[in-house]
Write a protein that holds these residues in place. Structure first.
Motif, PDB file in Angstrom:
ATOM      1  N   VAL A  34       0.930  -0.956   0.030  1.00  9.41           N
ATOM      2  CA  VAL A  34      -0.021  -0.028   0.142  1.00  9.41           C
ATOM      3  C   VAL A  34       0.831   1.241  -0.021  1.00  9.41           C
ATOM      4  O   VAL A  34       1.917   1.446   0.749  1.00  9.41           O
ATOM      5  N   ASN A  55      -1.171  -0.194 -10.042  1.00 12.06           N
ATOM      6  CA  ASN A  55      -1.984  -1.132  -9.518  1.00 12.06           C
ATOM      7  C   ASN A  55      -1.577  -1.465  -7.884  1.00 12.06           C
ATOM      8  O   ASN A  55      -1.528  -2.671  -7.589  1.00 12.06           O
ATOM      9  N   LYS A  56      -1.695  -0.457  -7.012  1.00 14.42           N
ATOM     10  CA  LYS A  56      -1.653  -0.712  -5.685  1.00 14.42           C
ATOM     11  C   LYS A  56      -2.683   0.341  -4.772  1.00 14.42           C
ATOM     12  O   LYS A  56      -2.967   1.196  -5.390  1.00 14.42           O
ATOM     13  N   PRO A  57      -3.166  -0.313  -3.839  1.00 19.11           N
ATOM     14  CA  PRO A  57      -3.986   0.604  -3.008  1.00 19.11           C
ATOM     15  C   PRO A  57      -3.068   1.788  -2.699  1.00 19.11           C
ATOM     16  O   PRO A  57      -1.666   1.755  -2.324  1.00 19.11           O
ATOM     17  N   ASN A  83      -6.333   4.106 -11.220  1.00 18.34           N
ATOM     18  CA  ASN A  83      -6.328   3.308  -9.980  1.00 18.34           C
ATOM     19  C   ASN A  83      -7.341   3.823  -9.100  1.00 18.34           C
ATOM     20  O   ASN A  83      -7.479   5.204  -8.723  1.00 18.34           O
ATOM     21  N   HIS A  84      -8.433   3.079  -8.963  1.00 16.87           N
ATOM     22  CA  HIS A  84      -9.528   3.461  -7.955  1.00 16.87           C
ATOM     23  C   HIS A  84      -9.477   2.714  -6.633  1.00 16.87           C
ATOM     24  O   HIS A  84     -10.649   2.864  -5.843  1.00 16.87           O
ATOM     25  N   ASN A  85      -8.356   2.354  -6.251  1.00 14.82           N
ATOM     26  CA  ASN A  85      -8.060   1.646  -4.790  1.00 14.82           C
ATOM     27  C   ASN A  85      -7.698   2.679  -4.016  1.00 14.82           C
ATOM     28  O   ASN A  85      -6.629   2.602  -3.872  1.00 14.82           O
ATOM     29  N   ILE A  87      -8.011   5.092  -0.424  1.00 20.10           N
ATOM     30  CA  ILE A  87      -8.313   4.968   0.885  1.00 20.10           C
ATOM     31  C   ILE A  87      -8.242   6.357   1.561  1.00 20.10           C
ATOM     32  O   ILE A  87      -7.018   6.679   1.460  1.00 20.10           O
ATOM     33  N   LEU A 118     -15.811   4.841  -1.320  1.00 18.86           N
ATOM     34  CA  LEU A 118     -14.308   4.624  -0.943  1.00 18.86           C
ATOM     35  C   LEU A 118     -14.164   4.302   0.537  1.00 18.86           C
ATOM     36  O   LEU A 118     -14.931   5.241   1.370  1.00 18.86           O
TER      37      LEU A 118
END
Length: 191
Positions: A34, A55-57, A83-85, A87, A118
Motif C-alpha cells: 500500500v 495497481n496498488k492501493p 487506480n480506483h483503490n 483509501i 471509498l
C-alpha cells in the motif's frame, strides 16, 4: 529491503509513505503493498497522477487545511489514471487551537461516506499528537463509522526515532483494541 525482511516472514503487508515520484519505481521493485500519500503531498498533483497509473492501493491523507471538496478532487487525480483503490485517511486539520497538534474532524467520516463509496480510515495518533489522546480519538472514529485506524505503536516509545509522543506501548494498544471492540459492538459493527 528492511521492511521486506521484517514483514514477509510474518505475512504482514507493507504500507509506506511515498514523498517523491522518483522513488515510485523503488516502491514497485520492493513490492510495497500500500502506498501512502502524506498530508503535505495531498495536492502534489504530479505524484497523484503517477500513483494513479499503478495497481496498488493508495492511502490519501487529508491536507493540513484541505476542505472535503479539495480532498475528493485530489483523489480524482489518482482515479483519473485508472487506480480506483483509494483509501481516505483523516488525520486532523490545522486550526487556531494550540493545546494539541491537530483537530480530528470526526464529521469528515460520515460526510465522506455520503459522497463516496471509498473507505475512510482515521489516524488518531497524528491528530492529537499525544499518546494519551489516541484512545479517545480512536473510539470516537470507530463510533462515527471509520473503516479502519492507523495507530502508532512502539515497544519503547521513549526510544522511538520519530513521533515518540504519540506512540502507544504494546500493552496500551492491546487495551485500546479491547475498548474498540466494545464500541464497535455498541454501534452494530465488528473489528
Amino acid at each position: 529491503a528492511y521492511l521486506q525482511n521484517a514483514a514477509r516472514p510474518r505475512q504482514l503487508p507493507i504500507v509506506t509513505e511515498l514523498m517523491d515520484v522518483r522513488m515510485l519505481e523503488v516502491f514497485l521493485e520492493y513490492d510495497v503493498d500500500v502506498i501512502q500519500i502524506g498530508a503535505r503531498n495531498m495536492q502534489n498533483f504530479d505524484l497523484l497522477k503517477e500513483v494513479g497509473k499503478v495497481n496498488k492501493p493508495v492511502i490519501l491523507k487529508r491536507g493540513l487545511s484541505a476542505t472535503l471538496s479539495e480532498w475528493l478532487m485530489a483523489a480524482e487525480y489518482i482515479a483519473a489514471g485508472g487506480n480506483h483503490n483509494i483509501i481516505f485517511c483523516e488525520r486532523g486539520i490545522r486550526t487556531f487551537e494550540t493545546a494539541y497538534r491537530n483537530v480530528l474532524d470526526i464529521t469528515a467520516i460520515p460526510a465522506l461516506k455520503r459522497e463516496t463509496h471509498l473507505p475512510v480510515i482515521v489516524d488518531p495518533s497524528h491528530a492529537g499528537g499525544k499518546a494519551w489522546m489516541v484512545p479517545s480519538l480512536a473510539l470516537a472514529a470507530v463510533a462515527a463509522g471509520a473503516d479502519g485506524l492507523l495507530v502508532e505503536m512502539h515497544p519503547n516509545p521513549c526510544e522511538a526515532w520519530c513521533d515518540a509522543d504519540q506512540a502507544l506501548t504494546p500493552q496500551e494498544l492491546t487495551t485500546l483494541m479491547s475498548s474498540l471492540r466494545g464500541v464497535a459492538a455498541a454501534v452494530g459493527r465488528t473489528l
